[in-house]
Design a protein around this motif. Structure first.
Motif, PDB file in Angstrom:
ATOM      1  N   LEU A  46       1.026  -1.110   0.100  1.00 38.99           N
ATOM      2  CA  LEU A  46      -0.085   0.074   0.107  1.00 38.99           C
ATOM      3  C   LEU A  46       0.705   0.992  -0.061  1.00 38.99           C
ATOM      4  O   LEU A  46       1.501   1.502   0.979  1.00 38.99           O
ATOM      5  CB  LEU A  46      -0.826  -0.048   1.224  1.00 38.99           C
ATOM      6  CG  LEU A  46      -2.095   1.007   1.448  1.00 38.99           C
ATOM      7  CD1 LEU A  46      -2.682   1.168   0.234  1.00 38.99           C
ATOM      8  CD2 LEU A  46      -2.626   0.909   2.675  1.00 38.99           C
ATOM      9  N   ASP A  47       0.760   2.086  -1.116  1.00 41.66           N
ATOM     10  CA  ASP A  47       1.618   3.246  -1.382  1.00 41.66           C
ATOM     11  C   ASP A  47       1.159   4.387  -1.585  1.00 41.66           C
ATOM     12  O   ASP A  47       1.016   4.881  -2.943  1.00 41.66           O
ATOM     13  CB  ASP A  47       2.642   2.873  -2.399  1.00 41.66           C
ATOM     14  CG  ASP A  47       3.809   3.732  -2.622  1.00 41.66           C
ATOM     15  OD1 ASP A  47       3.877   4.975  -1.828  1.00 41.66           O
ATOM     16  OD2 ASP A  47       4.772   3.629  -3.410  1.00 41.66           O
ATOM     17  N   ARG A  48       0.216   5.118  -0.718  1.00 43.90           N
ATOM     18  CA  ARG A  48      -0.191   6.210  -0.847  1.00 43.90           C
ATOM     19  C   ARG A  48      -0.002   7.221   0.025  1.00 43.90           C
ATOM     20  O   ARG A  48      -0.669   7.503   1.434  1.00 43.90           O
ATOM     21  CB  ARG A  48      -1.938   5.724  -0.676  1.00 43.90           C
ATOM     22  CG  ARG A  48      -2.958   6.937  -0.979  1.00 43.90           C
ATOM     23  CD  ARG A  48      -4.126   6.316  -1.391  1.00 43.90           C
ATOM     24  NE  ARG A  48      -5.163   7.482  -1.661  1.00 43.90           N
ATOM     25  CZ  ARG A  48      -5.967   8.117  -1.035  1.00 43.90           C
ATOM     26  NH1 ARG A  48      -5.961   7.956   0.136  1.00 43.90           N
ATOM     27  NH2 ARG A  48      -6.762   8.916  -1.729  1.00 43.90           N
ATOM     28  N   PRO A  49       1.051   8.022  -0.107  1.00 46.45           N
ATOM     29  CA  PRO A  49       1.552   9.212   0.703  1.00 46.45           C
ATOM     30  C   PRO A  49       0.313  10.026   1.119  1.00 46.45           C
ATOM     31  O   PRO A  49      -0.517  10.386   0.319  1.00 46.45           O
ATOM     32  CB  PRO A  49       2.620   9.658   0.140  1.00 46.45           C
ATOM     33  CG  PRO A  49       3.149   8.747  -1.055  1.00 46.45           C
ATOM     34  CD  PRO A  49       1.639   7.962  -1.525  1.00 46.45           C
ATOM     35  N   LYS A  50       0.201  10.507   2.259  1.00 44.51           N
ATOM     36  CA  LYS A  50       1.520  10.596   3.211  1.00 44.51           C
ATOM     37  C   LYS A  50       1.484   9.338   4.238  1.00 44.51           C
ATOM     38  O   LYS A  50       2.425   8.792   4.932  1.00 44.51           O
ATOM     39  CB  LYS A  50       1.473  11.798   4.028  1.00 44.51           C
ATOM     40  CG  LYS A  50       1.758  12.973   3.274  1.00 44.51           C
ATOM     41  CD  LYS A  50       1.714  14.158   4.230  1.00 44.51           C
ATOM     42  CE  LYS A  50       2.150  15.552   3.572  1.00 44.51           C
ATOM     43  NZ  LYS A  50       2.131  16.698   4.034  1.00 44.51           N
ATOM     44  N   ALA A  51       0.021   8.692   4.423  1.00 42.74           N
ATOM     45  CA  ALA A  51       0.001   7.924   5.387  1.00 42.74           C
ATOM     46  C   ALA A  51      -0.577   6.619   4.950  1.00 42.74           C
ATOM     47  O   ALA A  51      -1.050   5.593   5.956  1.00 42.74           O
ATOM     48  CB  ALA A  51      -0.797   8.503   6.487  1.00 42.74           C
ATOM     49  N   ASN A  52      -0.779   6.164   3.912  1.00 38.45           N
ATOM     50  CA  ASN A  52      -1.396   5.084   3.345  1.00 38.45           C
ATOM     51  C   ASN A  52      -2.791   4.830   3.694  1.00 38.45           C
ATOM     52  O   ASN A  52      -3.168   3.784   3.791  1.00 38.45           O
ATOM     53  CB  ASN A  52      -0.456   4.006   3.837  1.00 38.45           C
ATOM     54  CG  ASN A  52       0.725   3.871   2.946  1.00 38.45           C
ATOM     55  OD1 ASN A  52       1.244   4.235   2.148  1.00 38.45           O
ATOM     56  ND2 ASN A  52       1.874   3.194   3.945  1.00 38.45           N
ATOM     57  N   ALA A  53      -3.585   5.829   3.832  1.00 34.67           N
ATOM     58  CA  ALA A  53      -4.939   5.754   4.227  1.00 34.67           C
ATOM     59  C   ALA A  53      -5.421   5.376   2.886  1.00 34.67           C
ATOM     60  O   ALA A  53      -5.394   5.523   1.691  1.00 34.67           O
ATOM     61  CB  ALA A  53      -5.502   7.195   4.551  1.00 34.67           C
ATOM     62  N   ILE A  54      -6.637   4.512   3.150  1.00 35.50           N
ATOM     63  CA  ILE A  54      -7.419   4.093   1.949  1.00 35.50           C
ATOM     64  C   ILE A  54      -8.793   4.697   1.724  1.00 35.50           C
ATOM     65  O   ILE A  54      -9.645   4.919   2.575  1.00 35.50           O
ATOM     66  CB  ILE A  54      -7.766   2.451   2.550  1.00 35.50           C
ATOM     67  CG1 ILE A  54      -6.445   1.891   2.691  1.00 35.50           C
ATOM     68  CG2 ILE A  54      -8.692   1.816   1.317  1.00 35.50           C
ATOM     69  CD1 ILE A  54      -6.812   0.401   3.066  1.00 35.50           C
ATOM     70  N   ASP A  55      -9.075   5.449   0.502  1.00 31.77           N
ATOM     71  CA  ASP A  55     -10.322   5.710   0.049  1.00 31.77           C
ATOM     72  C   ASP A  55     -10.965   4.745  -0.675  1.00 31.77           C
ATOM     73  O   ASP A  55     -10.469   3.602  -0.881  1.00 31.77           O
ATOM     74  CB  ASP A  55     -10.074   6.908  -0.656  1.00 31.77           C
ATOM     75  CG  ASP A  55      -9.226   6.918  -2.094  1.00 31.77           C
ATOM     76  OD1 ASP A  55      -8.948   5.904  -2.320  1.00 31.77           O
ATOM     77  OD2 ASP A  55      -9.208   7.758  -2.678  1.00 31.77           O
ATOM     78  N   ALA A  56     -12.324   4.820  -1.162  1.00 35.00           N
ATOM     79  CA  ALA A  56     -12.946   4.032  -1.875  1.00 35.00           C
ATOM     80  C   ALA A  56     -12.138   3.283  -3.249  1.00 35.00           C
ATOM     81  O   ALA A  56     -12.284   2.231  -3.195  1.00 35.00           O
ATOM     82  CB  ALA A  56     -14.289   4.375  -2.203  1.00 35.00           C
ATOM     83  N   ALA A  57     -11.703   4.256  -3.832  1.00 30.25           N
ATOM     84  CA  ALA A  57     -11.118   4.037  -5.314  1.00 30.25           C
ATOM     85  C   ALA A  57      -9.770   3.041  -4.747  1.00 30.25           C
ATOM     86  O   ALA A  57      -9.505   2.007  -5.393  1.00 30.25           O
ATOM     87  CB  ALA A  57     -10.592   5.328  -5.936  1.00 30.25           C
TER      88      ALA A  57
END
Length: 261
Positions: A19-30
Motif C-alpha cells: 500500500l503506497d499512498r502518501p502521506k499515510a497510506n490511508a484507504i479511500d474507496a477507489a
C-alpha cells in the motif's frame, strides 16, 4: 504521489502487495476497489500460493479510512469493491494464506485490515489503535473480530477507549505472531512466505475453509461436515494427487513435491 496506490511484485508463488499512498497510506474507496481486484486475482491465480501485505515507508502501515475523503463527502458505506474495505475483509473463497507485515502505525481500518490476514508480523516500532470512537463512528469489523482473537475484556477496552498499544503488548495478547527489527521485517516476512509457498496448497485451502466456516458451528457439526467431505476444499484434497503424494513421500522418506492438484 505514486501513479497507483498499490504496488505488487511476484516472486515465484509469492505475491507482495504494498500500500503506497502518501502521506499515510490511508484507504479511500477507489484504493479499496483496486485492492479488491488485486486480492481477487491473487485468489484466482493457480500459480500464486501466499501473499504479503505491507505499507510503503517506515512510519505507516495503514491508518484506515481516508478521513480527508470522508470530509469531502465520501460516505462510510461507499462501494469499497469486491473484497470490502481494503480488499480482504469480505473477499469470498480466499483460501490462500496472507501475511500482514506491519511496518509502522496500524490503526482504525488499518488494524482491521491486518486482522483479515492469517499471520501478523510487526516491526518493533509498530503501534496500534482503534480510535474510531473519537471520530464518532464504530470500528465495525474489529467489533466483530477482535473479541474472538484476544480476551474479551481487553478487546472491549481497546474498542471503547481507542487507546494506543505497542507491538510488545499486541504480541502479549496474541494479536501479533512475531516482532522483528524494522530493518528485518520484510526479510522475515518473505522467508515465512517462501516456507509456506513450498507447502501443500490444497491443505492450506482446506484449513482456511474449515476455520472460517466452523467459527459459527458446533464442534460435532463441523467434524461431521469434514468426515462426510461436505467441504468442497476437503473433498478436493482427499481426492487429489497431492494427498497420494504426501503418503508416498512419507513412506519413501523423502520431501513431497506438491502440485496443487
Amino acid at each position: 504521489m505514486t501513479d497507483t496506490p498499490i504496488r505488487t511484485e511476484r516472486t515465484g508463488a509469492v505475491l507482495e502487495v504494498t500500500l503506497d499512498r502518501p502521506k499515510a497510506n490511508a484507504i479511500d474507496a477507489a484504493t479499496s476497489r483496486i485492492m479488491g481486484e488485486v486480492f481477487r486475482d491473487f485468489r484466482d491465480d493457480p500459480e500464486l500460493r501466499v501473499a504479503i501485505l505491507t505499507g510503503a515507508g517506515g512510519k505507516f502501515f495503514c491508518p484506515g479510512w481516508d478521513l480527508k475523503s470522508a470530509a469531502e463527502g465520501e460516505a462510510p458505506d461507499s462501494d469499497y469493491g469486491v473484497g470490502g474495505f481494503g480488499g480482504l475483509q469480505e473477499l469470498r473463497g480466499l483460501n490462500k494464506p496472507v501475511i500482514a507485515a506491519i511496518n509502522g502505525i496500524a490503526c482504525g481500518g488499518g488494524l482491521e485490515l491486518a486482522l483479515s490476514a492469517d499471520i501478523i508480523l510487526a516491526a518493533d516500532h509498530a503501534t496500534f489503535a482503534l480510535p474510531e470512537i473519537r471520530s464518532g463512528t464504530v470500528a465495525d469489523a474489529a467489533s466483530v473480530k477482535l473479541p474472538k482473537r484476544i480476551p474479551y475484556h481487553i478487546a472491549m477496552e481497546l474498542l471503547i477507549t481507542g487507546r494506543w498499544f505497542d507491538a510488545k503488548e499486541a504480541a502479549h495478547w496474541g494479536l501479533v505472531n512475531h516482532i522483528h527489527p524494522a530493518d528485518r521485517l520484510m526479510d522475515e516476512a518473505r522467508a515465512m512466505a517462501q516456507t509456506i509457498a513450498a507447502g501443500p496448497p490444497l491443505v492450506y485451502a482446506a484449513i482456511k475453509d474449515i476455520v472460517r466456516e466452523a467459527e459459527a458451528m458446533r464442534f460435532q457439526d463441523a467434524m461431521n461436515r469434514i468426515t462426510r467431505r461436505q467441504f468442497e476444499t476437503v473433498d478436493t484434497l482427499y481426492a487429489s494427487d497431492d494427498q497420494k503424494e504426501g503418503a508416498r513421500a512419507f513412506a519413501e522418506k523423502r520431501d513431497p513435491v506438491w502440485k496443487g492438484r
